[in-house]
Design an enzyme around this catalytic site. Structure first.
Site, mmCIF file in Angstrom:
data_model
loop_
_atom_site.group_PDB
_atom_site.id
_atom_site.type_symbol
_atom_site.label_atom_id
_atom_site.label_comp_id
_atom_site.label_asym_id
_atom_site.label_seq_id
_atom_site.Cartn_x
_atom_site.Cartn_y
_atom_site.Cartn_z
ATOM 1 N N CYS A 38 -28.807 7.554 0.667
ATOM 2 C CA CYS A 38 -27.471 7.978 0.359
ATOM 3 C C CYS A 38 -27.041 6.874 -0.760
ATOM 4 O O CYS A 38 -27.627 6.126 -1.193
ATOM 5 C CB CYS A 38 -26.347 7.909 1.480
ATOM 6 S SG CYS A 38 -26.308 6.245 1.847
ATOM 7 N N ALA A 52 -26.419 3.236 0.065
ATOM 8 C CA ALA A 52 -27.782 2.788 0.065
ATOM 9 C C ALA A 52 -28.131 2.265 -1.225
ATOM 10 O O ALA A 52 -28.697 1.079 -1.223
ATOM 11 C CB ALA A 52 -29.042 3.578 0.662
ATOM 12 N N ARG A 63 -35.076 -3.711 3.412
ATOM 13 C CA ARG A 63 -35.714 -3.443 2.108
ATOM 14 C C ARG A 63 -36.675 -4.696 1.418
ATOM 15 O O ARG A 63 -37.238 -4.508 0.723
ATOM 16 C CB ARG A 63 -34.548 -3.417 1.134
ATOM 17 C CG ARG A 63 -35.141 -2.823 -0.476
ATOM 18 C CD ARG A 63 -34.095 -2.180 -1.105
ATOM 19 N NE ARG A 63 -34.512 -2.150 -2.406
ATOM 20 C CZ ARG A 63 -33.707 -2.853 -3.535
ATOM 21 N NH1 ARG A 63 -32.962 -3.725 -3.218
ATOM 22 N NH2 ARG A 63 -34.064 -2.645 -4.883
ATOM 23 N N HIS A 87 -26.514 3.367 -7.359
ATOM 24 C CA HIS A 87 -27.190 2.470 -8.528
ATOM 25 C C HIS A 87 -25.944 2.581 -9.629
ATOM 26 O O HIS A 87 -25.449 1.239 -10.066
ATOM 27 C CB HIS A 87 -28.328 3.060 -9.191
ATOM 28 C CG HIS A 87 -29.609 3.084 -8.423
ATOM 29 N ND1 HIS A 87 -30.317 3.969 -8.379
ATOM 30 C CD2 HIS A 87 -29.597 2.376 -7.214
ATOM 31 C CE1 HIS A 87 -31.311 3.811 -7.580
ATOM 32 N NE2 HIS A 87 -30.819 2.747 -6.621
HETATM 33 FE FE1 CFM Z 1 -36.087 1.149 -8.663
HETATM 34 FE FE2 CFM Z 1 -37.763 2.365 -7.134
HETATM 35 FE FE3 CFM Z 1 -35.069 1.957 -6.730
HETATM 36 FE FE4 CFM Z 1 -36.594 0.023 -6.691
HETATM 37 FE FE5 CFM Z 1 -37.049 0.094 -4.121
HETATM 38 FE FE6 CFM Z 1 -38.108 2.594 -4.590
HETATM 39 FE FE7 CFM Z 1 -35.289 2.431 -4.071
HETATM 40 MO MO1 CFM Z 1 -37.038 1.734 -2.016
HETATM 41 S S1 CFM Z 1 -37.983 0.532 -8.237
HETATM 42 S S2 CFM Z 1 -34.784 0.092 -7.408
HETATM 43 S S3 CFM Z 1 -37.370 -1.859 -5.287
HETATM 44 S S4 CFM Z 1 -36.145 3.125 -8.062
HETATM 45 S S5 CFM Z 1 -38.762 0.753 -3.574
HETATM 46 S S6 CFM Z 1 -39.443 3.179 -6.295
HETATM 47 S S7 CFM Z 1 -36.840 3.698 -3.232
HETATM 48 S S8 CFM Z 1 -35.329 0.669 -3.007
HETATM 49 S S9 CFM Z 1 -33.817 2.846 -4.987
HETATM 50 C C1 HCA Z 2 -33.344 2.783 0.444
HETATM 51 C C2 HCA Z 2 -34.226 1.843 0.686
HETATM 52 C C3 HCA Z 2 -35.749 2.221 0.621
HETATM 53 C C4 HCA Z 2 -36.311 2.802 2.013
HETATM 54 C C5 HCA Z 2 -37.567 2.645 2.327
HETATM 55 C C6 HCA Z 2 -38.173 3.590 2.807
HETATM 56 C C7 HCA Z 2 -36.434 0.872 0.422
HETATM 57 O O1 HCA Z 2 -33.789 3.842 -0.334
HETATM 58 O O2 HCA Z 2 -32.232 3.135 0.972
HETATM 59 O O3 HCA Z 2 -37.917 4.730 2.816
HETATM 60 O O4 HCA Z 2 -39.456 3.501 3.216
HETATM 61 O O5 HCA Z 2 -37.289 0.668 -0.322
HETATM 62 O O6 HCA Z 2 -36.245 -0.075 1.280
HETATM 63 O O7 HCA Z 2 -35.955 2.871 -0.618
#
Ligand code: CFM
Ligand code: HCA
Length: 529
Positions: A51, A54, A85, A183
């Site tokens: 969401c 998150a 995370r 983001h």
């Molecule tokens: Fe960038 Fe990602 Fe993300 Fe990320 Fe992550 Fe991710 Fe995420 Mo999980 S590099 S910031 S550190 S888009 S692993 S592939 S999904 S938390 S929002």
């Molecule tokens: C998020 C965090 C997450 C979840 C990881 C997963 C992460 O999207 O809110 O589904 O295994 O990297 O911790 O992406």
């Protein structure tokens, strides 16, 4: 013969078929291919997305270690985003590390009925008494937006009462269609309230920020190690192991590196306009990615001594890892992989896998936008829908006092033809003909693609990992690294190679019979008739 995506789509009813078809493509390098992305998931379909909260609290703001971040909402929102995370942080000498705590107002039914601002104020008072931080941030979850608590007013009041910085984010979970909205909201808040206000002065002319690096499993530390060894000064990291004062002073750096384009491109763009800081797309996943990124940085600064030092460090680091990488490649060569992660990683890890002889046959993002697939040049063509209009778009102007351009326009133009300055080409261009790209892949599709494409390993997250493993395939988490890491840079590449070998060669997979081998696992139609 039907191609894999047709076989995945065939069970859908007409409406779902039409929707999901637009989110899939098969790579054809002779065509300009378009994908639908960043749109709502279909209700009832098991999306892997998270969401808006998150994305704002968990992803972008959460890793900043010297501030307290209060989750204003029911206790579950805070609790389930507490430490999961793996954004590592280490306290600086004499400074606090608040990332290990979980702060929440724990809204209950009476607060939902009568309003929750009193509880939020009380939480701030308590935090000030116990922790005395210089910065507090507040992240709202769904019910806060529904009941209309004025968290902005509470933040302003706290600033006056305590003389601290207090920034509130209306990042209620339902805003936007995924983490991505969060983001954007977090980027806006950092730009409006933090960046440009700091007093730290970079000592080196080779001063950089690393944007979109969250230090999962220590990735950021490995990057900093290499960069410092070459002679760069890392002014700030957004936001892995991050510090407010450094982020506040980040506008003084001479170059922004963008590791995760999806989560931070807004700040990169705005800092260029407001402060003149150029940004360079980098990728520190994989040896080639790392080496290329380092060479691009040296080219940007244009100092022969820096370029020479860069080559020395590359040679030294390569010598240390080459044998182990070759040994892993000898064992993994010829295997195939599927990658499904939130954003950047599905792209970034393809290079590292290729170095290990593993070919990617399927890749997708949970919440990437079209530019993350097709390249930034499509941004002007992306239509704003009701969901994206919901998110504040801020515009910034040149700050005459703080603006500083490292390059002349002429130098910039010359370099822009050689290195990815303000440029991201997206994932599609790096994928082989005939492979598949799927946006917002759901659990049913993951199962089905496994059956049809039979990749040897599937890289994804906690939600789908165990279902895939029970079907007899190695599944490694590319979010949490299955509690291993770092995977970035030179040393990280070796760690990744070791983990993949350990996982792939575990004998357990030969003892599992996938359920579809013995009986039909799914009958009927997906979606209503
Ligand atoms: Fe960038 Fe990602 Fe993300 Fe990320 Fe992550 Fe991710 Fe995420 Mo999980 S590099 S910031 S550190 S888009 S692993 S592939 S999904 S938390 S929002
Ligand atoms: C998020 C965090 C997450 C979840 C990881 C997963 C992460 O999207 O809110 O589904 O295994 O990297 O911790 O992406």
């Amino acid at each position: 013969t039907m191609d894999a995506s047709a076989r995945v789509l065939e069970r859908y009813n007409a409406k779902v078929f039409k929707n999901r078809k637009e989110h899939m493509l098969r790579i054809n390098p002779d065509e300009a291919q378009q994908i639908t992305a960043n749109t709502r998931a279909i209700p009832g379909i098991m999306t892997n997305r998270g969401c808006c909260y998150a994305g704002c609290k968990g992803v972008v703001l959460g890793p900043i270690k010297d501030m307290v971040l209060i989750t204003h909402g029911p206790v579950g929102c805070g609790f389930y985003s507490w430490g999961t995370r793996r954004n590592k942080a280490r306290a600086e000498e004499g400074e606090p590390n608040f990332t290990q705590y979980c702060f929440t107002t724990d809204l209950q039914e009476p607060d939902i009925v009568f309003g929750g601002t009193k509880k939020l104020k009380a939480a701030i008072d308590e935090v000030m008494q116990l922790m005395n931080p210089k910065t507090i941030m507040i992240a709202a979850t769904c019910p806060v937006g529904l009941i209309g608590d004025d968290i902005q007013a509470v933040a302003t009041e706290a600033e006056q009462q305590y003389g601290i910085r207090c920034v509130a984010y209306n990042c209620e979970g339902y805003k936007g269609v995924s983490q991505s909205a969060g983001h954007h909201i977090a980027n806006n808040g950092l730009m409006k309230r933090v960046i440009g206000t700091g007093s730290y002065e970079p000592a080196s002319k080779y001063s950089i920020n690393i944007l979109g690096e969250y230090n999962i499993g220590g990735d950021g530390w490995e990057q900093e190690r290499i960069l410092r060894k070459i002679g760069y000064e890392v002014v700030s990291v957004f936001t892995g192991d991050g510090e407010i004062e450094r982020i506040a002073s980040s506008h003084k750096a001479n170059l922004n590196l963008v590791q995760c384009h999806r989560s931070i491109n807004y700040i990169a763009e705005m800092m260029k306009i407001k402060y003149g800081v150029d940004w360079l797309k980098v990728n520190f996943i994989g040896l080639e990615g790392t080496i290329e990124s380092l060479r691009h940085m040296a080219a940007y600064f244009g100092d022969p001594a820096l370029a020479q030092r860069t080559e020395e460090v590359i040679a030294e680091e390569l010598a240390e890892v080459q044998d182990e990488m070759a040994a892993a490649k000898a064992r993994l060569d010829g295997l195939t992989a599927a990658l499904f992660v939130g954003g950047s990683r599905s792209h970034h890890y393809q290079g590292l896998l290729k170095e290990l002889g593993v070919r990617t046959v399927l890749a997708g993002y949970e919440f990437g936008h079209r530019d993350d697939y097709e390249g930034r040049e499509v941004i002007p063509d992306i239509k704003d829908d009701a969901d994206s209009k919901n998110i504040e778009h801020i515009t910034v102007e040149k700050d005459e006092k703080k603006y500083h351009a490292y390059l002349t326009q002429e130098e910039y133009d010359k370099l822009a033809a050689l290195i990815p300055l303000e440029k991201y080409d997206g994932m599609i261009r790096d994928m082989d003909a005939g492979t598949f790209v799927v946006d917002d892949l759901n659990m049913y599709e993951a199962d089905k693609f496994m059956e049809v494409l039979k990749p040897d390993m599937f890289f994804s997250g906690i939600k789908d990992k165990y279902a895939l493993q029970k079907a007899g395939t190695l599944s490694r988490q590319l979010h949490s690294y299955d509690y291993s890491g770092p995977y970035a840079g030179f040393k990280g590449a070796v760690q990744f190679a070791k983990d993949v070998c350990l996982g792939y060669f575990t004998p357990a997979w030969h003892m599992v019979t996938p359920p579809w081998k013995t009986r039909a696992t799914l009958q009927g139609t997906v979606g209503e008739k």
